[in-house]
Design a protein around this motif. Structure first.
Motif, PDB file in Angstrom:
ATOM      1  N   LEU A 133       0.833  -1.203   0.000  1.00 51.81           N
ATOM      2  CA  LEU A 133       0.000   0.000   0.000  1.00 51.81           C
ATOM      3  C   LEU A 133       0.866   1.251   0.000  1.00 51.81           C
ATOM      4  O   LEU A 133       0.630   2.188  -0.767  1.00 51.81           O
ATOM      5  N   LYS A 134       1.889   1.272   0.839  1.00 54.30           N
ATOM      6  CA  LYS A 134       2.777   2.431   0.917  1.00 54.30           C
ATOM      7  C   LYS A 134       3.490   2.667  -0.408  1.00 54.30           C
ATOM      8  O   LYS A 134       3.550   3.789  -0.905  1.00 54.30           O
ATOM      9  N   PHE A 135       4.023   1.605  -1.004  1.00 55.60           N
ATOM     10  CA  PHE A 135       4.734   1.734  -2.273  1.00 55.60           C
ATOM     11  C   PHE A 135       3.797   2.209  -3.378  1.00 55.60           C
ATOM     12  O   PHE A 135       4.150   3.091  -4.168  1.00 55.60           O
ATOM     13  N   ALA A 136       2.592   1.650  -3.450  1.00 54.40           N
ATOM     14  CA  ALA A 136       1.639   2.037  -4.489  1.00 54.40           C
ATOM     15  C   ALA A 136       1.235   3.498  -4.330  1.00 54.40           C
ATOM     16  O   ALA A 136       1.143   4.234  -5.314  1.00 54.40           O
ATOM     17  N   ALA A 137       0.991   3.930  -3.097  1.00 58.13           N
ATOM     18  CA  ALA A 137       0.615   5.327  -2.858  1.00 58.13           C
ATOM     19  C   ALA A 137       1.737   6.265  -3.291  1.00 58.13           C
ATOM     20  O   ALA A 137       1.480   7.306  -3.907  1.00 58.13           O
ATOM     21  N   GLU A 138       2.971   5.901  -2.981  1.00 54.82           N
ATOM     22  CA  GLU A 138       4.096   6.743  -3.383  1.00 54.82           C
ATOM     23  C   GLU A 138       4.276   6.761  -4.903  1.00 54.82           C
ATOM     24  O   GLU A 138       4.672   7.782  -5.468  1.00 54.82           O
ATOM     25  N   PRO A 144       0.605   7.895   1.758  1.00 56.83           N
ATOM     26  CA  PRO A 144       0.285   6.538   2.226  1.00 56.83           C
ATOM     27  C   PRO A 144      -0.559   6.541   3.500  1.00 56.83           C
ATOM     28  O   PRO A 144      -1.341   5.633   3.731  1.00 56.83           O
ATOM     29  N   ALA A 145      -0.413   7.594   4.317  1.00 55.18           N
ATOM     30  CA  ALA A 145      -1.154   7.651   5.580  1.00 55.18           C
ATOM     31  C   ALA A 145      -2.654   7.850   5.362  1.00 55.18           C
ATOM     32  O   ALA A 145      -3.454   7.450   6.199  1.00 55.18           O
ATOM     33  N   THR A 146      -3.029   8.447   4.229  1.00 53.35           N
ATOM     34  CA  THR A 146      -4.447   8.698   3.976  1.00 53.35           C
ATOM     35  C   THR A 146      -4.965   7.898   2.784  1.00 53.35           C
ATOM     36  O   THR A 146      -5.929   8.293   2.144  1.00 53.35           O
ATOM     37  N   SER A 147      -4.320   6.794   2.470  1.00 54.64           N
ATOM     38  CA  SER A 147      -4.736   5.972   1.336  1.00 54.64           C
ATOM     39  C   SER A 147      -5.341   4.660   1.822  1.00 54.64           C
ATOM     40  O   SER A 147      -4.990   4.164   2.889  1.00 54.64           O
ATOM     41  N   HIS A 199      -8.625 -11.722  -2.756  1.00 58.77           N
ATOM     42  CA  HIS A 199      -9.259 -10.650  -3.518  1.00 58.77           C
ATOM     43  C   HIS A 199      -8.856 -10.578  -4.983  1.00 58.77           C
ATOM     44  O   HIS A 199      -9.431  -9.798  -5.739  1.00 58.77           O
ATOM     45  N   GLY A 200      -7.861 -11.320  -5.393  1.00 57.22           N
ATOM     46  CA  GLY A 200      -7.440 -11.289  -6.782  1.00 57.22           C
ATOM     47  C   GLY A 200      -6.353 -10.257  -7.035  1.00 57.22           C
ATOM     48  O   GLY A 200      -5.798  -9.666  -6.114  1.00 57.22           O
ATOM     49  N   SER A 201      -6.068 -10.026  -8.299  1.00 59.39           N
ATOM     50  CA  SER A 201      -4.930  -9.176  -8.656  1.00 59.39           C
ATOM     51  C   SER A 201      -5.317  -7.741  -8.971  1.00 59.39           C
ATOM     52  O   SER A 201      -4.455  -6.874  -9.001  1.00 59.39           O
ATOM     53  N   GLU A 202      -6.589  -7.463  -9.227  1.00 59.80           N
ATOM     54  CA  GLU A 202      -6.987  -6.104  -9.592  1.00 59.80           C
ATOM     55  C   GLU A 202      -7.542  -5.376  -8.379  1.00 59.80           C
ATOM     56  O   GLU A 202      -8.564  -5.752  -7.818  1.00 59.80           O
ATOM     57  N   LEU A 203      -6.823  -4.306  -7.982  1.00 61.49           N
ATOM     58  CA  LEU A 203      -7.198  -3.535  -6.799  1.00 61.49           C
ATOM     59  C   LEU A 203      -7.268  -2.057  -7.160  1.00 61.49           C
ATOM     60  O   LEU A 203      -6.743  -1.634  -8.187  1.00 61.49           O
ATOM     61  N   ARG A 204      -7.914  -1.283  -6.272  1.00 61.03           N
ATOM     62  CA  ARG A 204      -8.032   0.162  -6.481  1.00 61.03           C
ATOM     63  C   ARG A 204      -7.476   0.895  -5.275  1.00 61.03           C
ATOM     64  O   ARG A 204      -7.689   0.486  -4.140  1.00 61.03           O
ATOM     65  N   LEU A 205      -6.773   1.985  -5.542  1.00 60.14           N
ATOM     66  CA  LEU A 205      -6.224   2.841  -4.496  1.00 60.14           C
ATOM     67  C   LEU A 205      -7.070   4.105  -4.431  1.00 60.14           C
ATOM     68  O   LEU A 205      -7.366   4.706  -5.466  1.00 60.14           O
ATOM     69  N   ILE A 206      -7.458   4.477  -3.236  1.00 58.79           N
ATOM     70  CA  ILE A 206      -8.281   5.668  -3.057  1.00 58.79           C
ATOM     71  C   ILE A 206      -7.831   6.403  -1.817  1.00 58.79           C
ATOM     72  O   ILE A 206      -7.352   5.782  -0.860  1.00 58.79           O
ATOM     73  N   ASN A 207      -7.943   7.723  -1.831  1.00 54.97           N
ATOM     74  CA  ASN A 207      -7.661   8.503  -0.634  1.00 54.97           C
ATOM     75  C   ASN A 207      -8.808   8.327   0.338  1.00 54.97           C
ATOM     76  O   ASN A 207      -9.977   8.371  -0.053  1.00 54.97           O
TER      77      ASN A 207
END
Length: 119
Positions: free
Chosen positions: A67-72, A78-81, A104-112
């Motif tokens: 999560l941290k790497f993807a947010a960056e 990363p703290a608010t993602s 959950h599989g391989s397709e995910l979504r990142l959101i604030n």
């Protein structure tokens, strides 16, 4: 009366005899390391263009690091993602990447998280 030779005693204790007459400890069985990798396609939901990144990470990696790497990568905090599935369900980050992949599989979504619940 003990009829075992010193060599027999060493072998029974788990040691082996080397050519110099010294004993060497028997090697402990090597633990198999989880070297498998998983791949995630992560889409930035807050951007109208829906950019995505494909990340390949070790399956034993903590999902907080993913999560941290993807947010960056998306220049987000990363703290608010938060990470969501395509169905919109939130993902608990206190798991390994392999567990998340299997659940959950391989397709995910990142959101604030400040956008969660906004209409």
């Amino acid at each position: 009366r003990d009829t075992a030779t010193p060599t027999d005693k060493r072998r029974a204790a788990g040691g082996t005899m080397s050519s110099g007459g010294k004993t060497e400890e028997a090697a402990a069985p090597a633990k198999r390391k989880d070297t498998g990798k998983v791949s995630f396609k992560i889409t930035l939901t807050s951007d109208p263009n829906l950019p995505f990144r494909v990340l390949k990470v070790p399956s034993a990696a903590p999902f907080t690091a993913v999560l941290k790497f993807a947010a960056e990568e998306f220049k987000q905090s990363p703290a608010t993602s938060a990470m969501l599935t395509n169905d919109g369900a939130g993902i608990n980050v206190a798991q390994t990447a392999g567990t998340v992949f299997l659940k959950h599989g391989s397709e995910l979504r990142l959101i604030n998280r400040d956008r969660v619940g906004c209409a």
